[in-house]
Design an enzyme around this catalytic site. Structure first.
Site, mmCIF file in Angstrom:
data_model
loop_
_atom_site.group_PDB
_atom_site.id
_atom_site.type_symbol
_atom_site.label_atom_id
_atom_site.label_comp_id
_atom_site.label_asym_id
_atom_site.label_seq_id
_atom_site.Cartn_x
_atom_site.Cartn_y
_atom_site.Cartn_z
ATOM 1 C CB CYS A 87 65.667 53.693 49.869
ATOM 2 S SG CYS A 87 67.424 53.766 49.447
ATOM 3 C CB CYS A 122 63.505 43.836 55.604
ATOM 4 S SG CYS A 122 63.207 44.089 53.850
ATOM 5 N N GLY A 131 56.830 55.342 52.175
ATOM 6 C CA GLY A 131 56.976 56.300 53.264
ATOM 7 C C GLY A 131 56.601 55.854 54.658
ATOM 8 N N GLY A 138 60.427 54.833 49.490
ATOM 9 C CA GLY A 138 59.318 54.013 49.023
ATOM 10 C C GLY A 138 57.989 54.709 49.272
ATOM 11 C CG ASP A 165 62.007 55.256 46.288
ATOM 12 O OD1 ASP A 165 62.279 54.673 47.351
ATOM 13 O OD2 ASP A 165 61.902 54.660 45.199
#
Length: 393
Positions: A209, A334, A213, A211, A233
């Site tokens: 995943c 997160c 980077g 995103g 992604d």
């Protein structure tokens, strides 16, 4: 702009932020940028002052406020000078009505506070969740080293070997070292998550995943540009942003791979059972990033949290198909909520008994379930859950 006009501008922006949060629309920073793009008359001091008012009000309010005015009045309860500016002056807010009260202060909606408490977040930790975050850099070892790099400010060395900390608002983007790709902006917690992968030169590593980077670039540096590094992604626009970043960083080994949502293995099939490591930096609630995105508290609802957990389970199952015997999955969110962290890796291990927990050895963090949790209060990072699972040979 007069001080009262600044308060009124902040109220208008807060109205837009509240509406966008309820509709899952644009983030606050984009709304603020768009607002001032249409108001060229506002000087730099005005823009900074209004932005500061907006974010202070967002941090004060717990549940979603009924209006921007109510949010600003809540801030005024902490700073009486703001309430004095509700004076009805030209371009300023109308005077307070009799009995008019501000929005409810606090950390977040009641259900979300309860979820944090049940996930082991103590009351004394909560203020740190909404503090303003510092600016952390990662020295890009493909181009520089801690001892050799020339920066206008030396910064504070951190536990991650190439991490430096600077005060919030440091204009790093104006530094030659940033423009030349010698440093990258990356939260210290994110750098520690990349350390957990233990990516080695010559390995095959998949950032599932990726995103835009940020973690991919850190992995490329750890691998010394040798091996196979796939950044995949489902978001074409975010993945496209990685290409110029990788060029600037000298990370020539990265291959990007666009995935079809729900049919990801069609593009990943050639890597089935061959990866040494798969990083699953899964989409999540972002409860660990409120220091940077405080209005994210207003966007999250219980149904969305359930959908995140379902997606996280599916991505872990997908990653398991890609890893060779002897390889590893590193699962990162997160988030500070167990439903997105410890519970998810526990579910994965229960459903896949051939895998075993392999907690990473990190210089910061506290054990949580089969993984490690980083928090703003204890570790001065964004909030992260980091776990690793190994597939024995």
């Amino acid at each position: 702009m007069t001080p009262a006009a600044r308060v009124q501008a902040a109220i208008e922006l807060l109205d837009a932020v509240i509406a966008a949060a309820q509709a899952k629309g644009a983030p606050a920073d984009r709304l603020i940028a768009d607002y001032f793009r249409q108001r060229r008359y506002a000087g730099s001091k005005d823009r900074r002052a209004v932005r500061e008012l907006v974010y202070r009000a967002i941090r004060v309010c717990g549940p979603v406020p009924p209006s921007g005015r109510a949010a600003m009045i809540a801030l005024g309860a902490e700073d009486e000078a703001i309430l004095l500016l509700f004076d009805g002056s030209p371009h300023g807010p109308a005077p307070l009505a009799d009995g008019e009260v501000g929005a409810e202060p606090g950390l977040a909606s009641r259900w979300l506070v309860e979820a944090l408490v049940s996930s082991g977040i103590e009351e004394y930790e909560t203020a740190a969740l909404l503090d303003r975050a510092p600016l952390d850099l990662r020295i890009n070892t493909l181009k520089a080293g801690r001892e050799s790099i020339d920066l206008p400010d030396h910064g504070e060395p951190l536990a991650a070997s190439n991490a430096l900390r600077f005060p919030a608002g440091t204009s790093v983007d104006q530094w030659p070292a940033y423009r030349e790709g010698l440093v990258e902006i990356q939260d210290h917690g994110s750098q520690l998550a990349c350390m957990a992968v233990e990516a080695q030169p010559g390995e095959t590593v998949i950032d599932l995943c990726a995103g835009a980077g940020g973690k991919t670039l850190a992995l490329a540096a750890a691998m010394q540009n040798r091996g196979t590094l796939i950044a995949s992604d489902t978001d074409r626009a975010r993945l496209a942003n990685l290409v110029p970043r990788a060029d600037r960083a000298g990370a020539g080994m990265i291959d990007t791979l666009l995935l079809n949502p729900g049919r990801e293995m069609e593009a990943l099939e050639r890597f089935r059972g061959s990866a040494d490591a798969v990083l699953v930096d899964a989409p999540c609630s972002g409860t660990g990033t409120w220091r940077r995105n405080p209005e994210a508290r207003w966007r999250l609802d219980q149904a969305q949290l359930t959908r995140f957990a379902e997606t996280q389970d599916r991505l872990l199952g997908l990653a398991a198909q890609l890893v060779r015997p002897g390889g590893r999955i590193v699962y990162v969110t997160c988030s500070l909520l167990d439903v997105e962290g410890a519970d998810r890796i526990a579910h994965f291990l229960a459903e896949n008994p051939e895998w075993r927990a392999d907690p990473p050895d990190l210089p910061l963090g506290r054990k949580r379930g089969s993984g490690i949790r980083l928090t703003p209060f204890h570790d001065q990072t964004d909030g992260f859950f980091i776990a690793r699972a190994a597939l024995p040979c």
